[in-house]
Design a protein around this motif. Structure first.
Motif, mmCIF file in Angstrom:
data_model
loop_
_atom_site.group_PDB
_atom_site.id
_atom_site.type_symbol
_atom_site.label_atom_id
_atom_site.label_comp_id
_atom_site.label_asym_id
_atom_site.label_seq_id
_atom_site.Cartn_x
_atom_site.Cartn_y
_atom_site.Cartn_z
ATOM 1 N N TYR A 18 0.910 -1.156 0.000
ATOM 2 C CA TYR A 18 0.000 0.000 0.000
ATOM 3 C C TYR A 18 0.940 1.194 0.000
ATOM 4 C CZ TYR A 18 -4.383 2.402 1.395
ATOM 5 O OH TYR A 18 -5.511 3.190 1.462
ATOM 6 N N HIS A 31 0.659 7.230 1.393
ATOM 7 C CA HIS A 31 -0.600 7.972 1.207
ATOM 8 C C HIS A 31 -0.999 8.621 2.543
ATOM 9 C CE1 HIS A 31 -1.845 4.108 2.859
ATOM 10 N NE2 HIS A 31 -2.851 4.775 3.426
ATOM 11 N N ASP A 48 -4.468 9.288 4.962
ATOM 12 C CA ASP A 48 -5.842 8.795 5.128
ATOM 13 C C ASP A 48 -6.834 9.961 5.142
ATOM 14 O OD1 ASP A 48 -5.000 6.193 5.166
ATOM 15 O OD2 ASP A 48 -5.042 5.977 7.351
ATOM 16 N N HIS A 80 1.947 7.591 5.360
ATOM 17 C CA HIS A 80 2.278 6.220 5.777
ATOM 18 C C HIS A 80 2.042 5.240 4.645
ATOM 19 C CE1 HIS A 80 -1.991 6.726 6.467
ATOM 20 N NE2 HIS A 80 -2.133 5.403 6.455
ATOM 21 N N TRP A 85 -11.043 3.538 10.015
ATOM 22 C CA TRP A 85 -10.877 4.998 10.019
ATOM 23 C C TRP A 85 -12.000 5.627 10.824
ATOM 24 C CZ3 TRP A 85 -10.702 3.280 4.485
ATOM 25 C CH2 TRP A 85 -9.405 3.038 4.064
HETATM 26 ZN ZN ZN Z 1 -3.595 4.412 5.335
#
Ligand code: ZN
Ligand code: PD2
Length: 377
Positions: A269, A272, A274, A344, A360
């Motif tokens: 991943y 990016h 959040d 992260h 989230w």
């Molecule tokens: Zn994330």
């Protein structure tokens, strides 16, 4: 006439929609015939409707169904009492009855609570002695428990305590984003439970498109994922969500749906944020459901053998992740200003597989709340 289970469930879904939108004539037309037939699923749906109109009446009706041993009524009562400790009845009374009635969700929950109460041997006995149920068998084999083919006697019911994480403390790694970890936040049973649930519906991961705000597939995220929308038999997931909410001091209703991420060799991943950047055209749509993503919680269900760490490049923090370890950090500060150090990523997995729960939390309540209201939580 015999009605198929899936048809009943479809009709009851529709009833719930009519109830939520206040379309009472439409509701009664399908709901009353199902109630007349005395279908347990319909009777329990009536409990939910009553509970939302007048909780006392809802509880009284559920108690009445539980006394008559209506399928799943004792289990439902136990679940309600477990998640509402302010009610004075004891959840053990009803869970015991559901266990004696051999209701599969009750058997799983007894094994779960035995684990959480550190009675590992009892948990194993509960699972092994109910091997005639396929779902219990799945749990048993995921946990790697073996009976050596010996026939195990069904253990009698033991009283359980609500699982608490009060002994766990947050270890802070960075002040800029309040990055903290909690070791062993989830037990082995919980990690396995979440993986088992997610396994059944894994699909390629999506990200929110900065331009449109819609969810799209992207090379930023090459792992697979599954969204866990809780049902009545997800006591374990709901318990975890409530404990996380308590730990991070945000209401459970501010959470988005739980995602389980699954990474195989090479999956990652990429870096990016959040949070939603106000300058991204897609953010206004994404922000409509609960506002900004203020905090992120990750829980390692199992780390990769090599690689797959959660990495914060701006603050040089790398967390390898242990089974059951929770990670929490802020994406914005108290004034909702974006926090650039929260950048992260999940580094590529180079050996083995990684499983992680990702949740989230928004500034306001989210549409996820409707799932909890439906379950009277
Ligand atoms: Zn994330
Ligand atoms: O899987 C991870 O370590 C990870 C890394 C970055 C998950 C997320 N972000 C996320 O779910 O937001």
């Amino acid at each position: 006439m015999h009605i198929k289970n899936e048809d009943i469930n479809k009709q009851l879904r529709l009833c719930r929609q009519y109830f939520a939108s206040g379309e009472m004539n439409e509701l009664n037309e399908i709901f009353l015939p199902l109630l007349d037939k005395g279908l347990p699923e319909a009777l329990l749906t009536k409990v939910d409707f009553l509970m939302q109109q007048d909780p006392d009446q809802g509880i009284r009706y559920l108690l009445h169904l539980a006394k008559k041993n209506t399928p799943m009524a004792n289990y439902k009562m136990a679940m309600l009492l477990y998640f509402h400790p302010e009610l004075t009845l004891n959840f053990n009374t009803f869970l015991k009855q559901a266990y004696l009635l051999q209701e599969v969700p009750a058997i799983s929950v007894c094994a779960y609570l035995a684990y959480a109460n550190q009675h590992t041997e009892l948990a194993q006995q509960i699972l092994l002695s109910h091997s005639e149920f396929e779902e219990i068998n799945e749990l048993t084999s995921m946990l790697g428990i073996d009976s050596n083919n010996a026939k195990i006697k069904k253990p009698s019911y033991q009283t359980f305590k609500r699982s608490e994480n009060s002994q766990h403390s947050l270890h802070y790694h960075n002040n800029d984003i309040s990055l903290a970890t909690v070791n062993n936040f989830l037990n082995e049973f919980e990690c396995m439970w979440l993986k088992l649930k997610a396994q059944k519906s894994l699909k390629p991961s999506m990200v929110v498109d900065a331009k449109s705000g819609e969810k799209i597939q992207s090379s930023v995220r090459t792992n697979q994922f599954s969204q866990l929308i809780p049902t009545i038999s997800d006591w374990v997931l709901l318990d975890i969500e409530q404990r996380i909410a308590k730990l991070i001091q945000l209401p459970v209703t501010h959470g988005e749906v739980s995602n389980i991420l699954y990474y195989q060799k090479g999956d990652e991943y990429k870096p990016h944020y959040d949070f939603f950047h106000p300058k991204d055209p897609g953010s206004s749509l994404a922000l409509q459901d609960g506002g900004q993503r203020i905090r992120t919680v990750l829980c390692y269900l199992s780390p990769a053998k090599e690689g797959g760490e959660t990495y914060f490049p701006r603050i040089s923090e790398k967390i390898a992740g242990h089974t059951g370890q929770l990670i929490v950090f802020d994406n914005v500060n108290k004034q909702l200003a974006l926090l650039p150090p929260s950048l992260h990523q999940s580094l590529p997995v180079t050996l083995g597989e990684k499983w992680i729960l990702s949740k989230w939390y928004r500034f306001n309540e989210t549409s996820y709340k409707a799932n909890l209201v439906e379950l009277n939580l």
